[in-house]
Design a protein around this motif. Structure first.
Motif, mmCIF file in Angstrom:
data_model
loop_
_atom_site.group_PDB
_atom_site.id
_atom_site.type_symbol
_atom_site.label_atom_id
_atom_site.label_comp_id
_atom_site.label_asym_id
_atom_site.label_seq_id
_atom_site.Cartn_x
_atom_site.Cartn_y
_atom_site.Cartn_z
ATOM 1 N N VAL A 61 -37.533 86.062 -25.561
ATOM 2 C CA VAL A 61 -37.894 84.645 -25.723
ATOM 3 C C VAL A 61 -36.843 83.916 -26.556
ATOM 4 O O VAL A 61 -36.426 82.798 -26.223
ATOM 5 C CB VAL A 61 -39.279 84.519 -26.383
ATOM 6 C CG1 VAL A 61 -39.557 83.066 -26.779
ATOM 7 C CG2 VAL A 61 -40.369 85.016 -25.433
ATOM 8 N N LEU A 62 -36.388 84.547 -27.633
ATOM 9 C CA LEU A 62 -35.379 83.925 -28.498
ATOM 10 C C LEU A 62 -34.074 83.711 -27.743
ATOM 11 O O LEU A 62 -33.425 82.660 -27.890
ATOM 12 C CB LEU A 62 -35.146 84.800 -29.731
ATOM 13 C CG LEU A 62 -34.239 84.228 -30.827
ATOM 14 C CD1 LEU A 62 -34.730 82.875 -31.303
ATOM 15 C CD2 LEU A 62 -34.144 85.214 -31.997
ATOM 16 N N LEU A 65 -34.458 80.768 -25.415
ATOM 17 C CA LEU A 65 -34.409 79.520 -26.175
ATOM 18 C C LEU A 65 -32.974 79.170 -26.561
ATOM 19 O O LEU A 65 -32.576 78.001 -26.522
ATOM 20 C CB LEU A 65 -35.279 79.636 -27.430
ATOM 21 C CG LEU A 65 -36.797 79.653 -27.208
ATOM 22 C CD1 LEU A 65 -37.522 79.928 -28.528
ATOM 23 C CD2 LEU A 65 -37.265 78.336 -26.617
ATOM 24 N N ALA A 68 -31.230 77.942 -23.406
ATOM 25 C CA ALA A 68 -31.748 76.615 -23.049
ATOM 26 C C ALA A 68 -31.207 75.552 -23.995
ATOM 27 O O ALA A 68 -30.876 74.435 -23.573
ATOM 28 C CB ALA A 68 -33.275 76.632 -23.087
ATOM 29 N N ASP A 69 -31.090 75.900 -25.262
ATOM 30 C CA ASP A 69 -30.555 74.973 -26.261
ATOM 31 C C ASP A 69 -29.097 74.629 -25.948
ATOM 32 O O ASP A 69 -28.680 73.470 -26.017
ATOM 33 C CB ASP A 69 -30.658 75.610 -27.646
ATOM 34 C CG ASP A 69 -30.769 74.574 -28.759
ATOM 35 O OD1 ASP A 69 -30.273 73.454 -28.569
ATOM 36 O OD2 ASP A 69 -31.319 74.883 -29.817
ATOM 37 N N THR A 147 -30.856 73.633 -34.557
ATOM 38 C CA THR A 147 -31.764 74.668 -34.060
ATOM 39 C C THR A 147 -31.030 75.875 -33.506
ATOM 40 O O THR A 147 -31.454 77.015 -33.706
ATOM 41 C CB THR A 147 -32.693 74.093 -32.981
ATOM 42 O OG1 THR A 147 -31.908 73.505 -31.925
ATOM 43 C CG2 THR A 147 -33.619 73.039 -33.572
ATOM 44 N N MET A 151 -31.465 79.765 -34.915
ATOM 45 C CA MET A 151 -31.836 80.902 -34.070
ATOM 46 C C MET A 151 -30.768 81.994 -34.094
ATOM 47 O O MET A 151 -31.086 83.182 -33.993
ATOM 48 C CB MET A 151 -32.106 80.426 -32.639
ATOM 49 C CG MET A 151 -33.394 79.630 -32.500
ATOM 50 S SD MET A 151 -33.854 79.281 -30.774
ATOM 51 C CE MET A 151 -32.678 77.984 -30.366
#
Length: 251
Positions: A61-62, A65, A68-69, A147, A151
């Motif tokens: 999931v990380l 993300l 996607a970021d 963000t 991460m």
């Protein structure tokens, strides 16, 4: 166009090269640093309680993300006609996105070591001394930069929580990855007139600006010395712990 979509280059062209939307270690900056600290603390202790399947899911999931970021940055820049070569993934933190993907798909000690030795200090340094101070809080590039680096700090912290133990013996492999990244960045800088990995100057980064001022023409040497100094700090506790453990076994 709304300031929400402005890039750093656009904002500096509009407001001037010295414009700062938020202060270093001011309320906005401290908010992101505090959020990073909370997530890393909770993540470290929470990750160690999970089983193997749960850990794999969290890392997957990380990683999604993170990708996607990064995609959000590129798509928004393209859609608003602000895309520049500098947005290609040749900065150290962008390259570490793919190291995260590598580890998520195929967990291995070399990828984990790269994330500890390069990704963790690099992303943390970017958060401590952000190069996106020209951008206001409510801005897509500000949100992206903050963000994505949080991460990137969180990922290796999770690995440490899961039991990964860094080893100085794997540093030559890490240095090899860094050398390849640097060579690729240097080539792009030469042909595209970019500044990947800040090889051609500090470009708004307060910490790198100090190095640039101290070392002058030997700026690259200064960067290399900083890398070795950071590695000394990162690996001293683990090396000392290994030596202590060996002495206890002999006794």
């Amino acid at each position: 166009m709304s300031p929400f979509w402005d890039t750093i280059d656009t904002m500096l062209q509009l407001r001037g090269g010295d414009y700062k939307s938020f202060a270093l270690f001011g309320p906005v900056h401290l908010f992101w640093l505090g959020l990073c600290a909370v997530l890393c603390t909770a993540g470290f202790f929470g990750f160690r309680r999970l089983g193997d399947r749960g850990r794999r899911r969290v890392l997957a999931v990380l990683t999604l993300l993170l990708l996607a970021d990064e995609l959000l940055k590129d798509v928004s820049a393209l859609a608003t006609g602000q895309f520049v070569w500098q947005f290609l993934p040749f900065h150290l933190c962008s390259i570490n996105l793919f190291i995260c993907l590598w580890y998520t798909l195929r967990p291995n000690p070399i990828a984990a070591e790269v994330l500890y030795a390069l990704c963790l200090p690099g992303a943390l340094a970017a958060l401590l001394f952000p190069s996106w101070q020209a951008l206001p809080l409510w801005n897509v590039m500000h949100l992206h930069s903050s963000t994505v680096h949080i991460m990137l700090v969180l990922y290796p912290v999770l690995l440490l929580g899961g039991g990964f133990r860094p080893s100085v013996r794997r540093l030559p492999a890490v240095f090899g990855v860094l050398a390849l990244d640097t060579a690729a960045a240097a080539l792009c800088n030469h042909f595209l007139d970019t500044n990947f990995m800040f090889l051609r100057g500090s470009y708004g980064n307060a910490a790198l600006k100090v190095i640039e001022q101290l070392f002058g023409p030997a700026y690259i040497l200064g960067l290399l010395l900083i890398v070795f100094a950071v590695w000394a700090v990162l690996y001293l506790p683990w090396t000392a712990a290994d030596l202590l453990r060996k002495r206890r076994k002999k006794i």
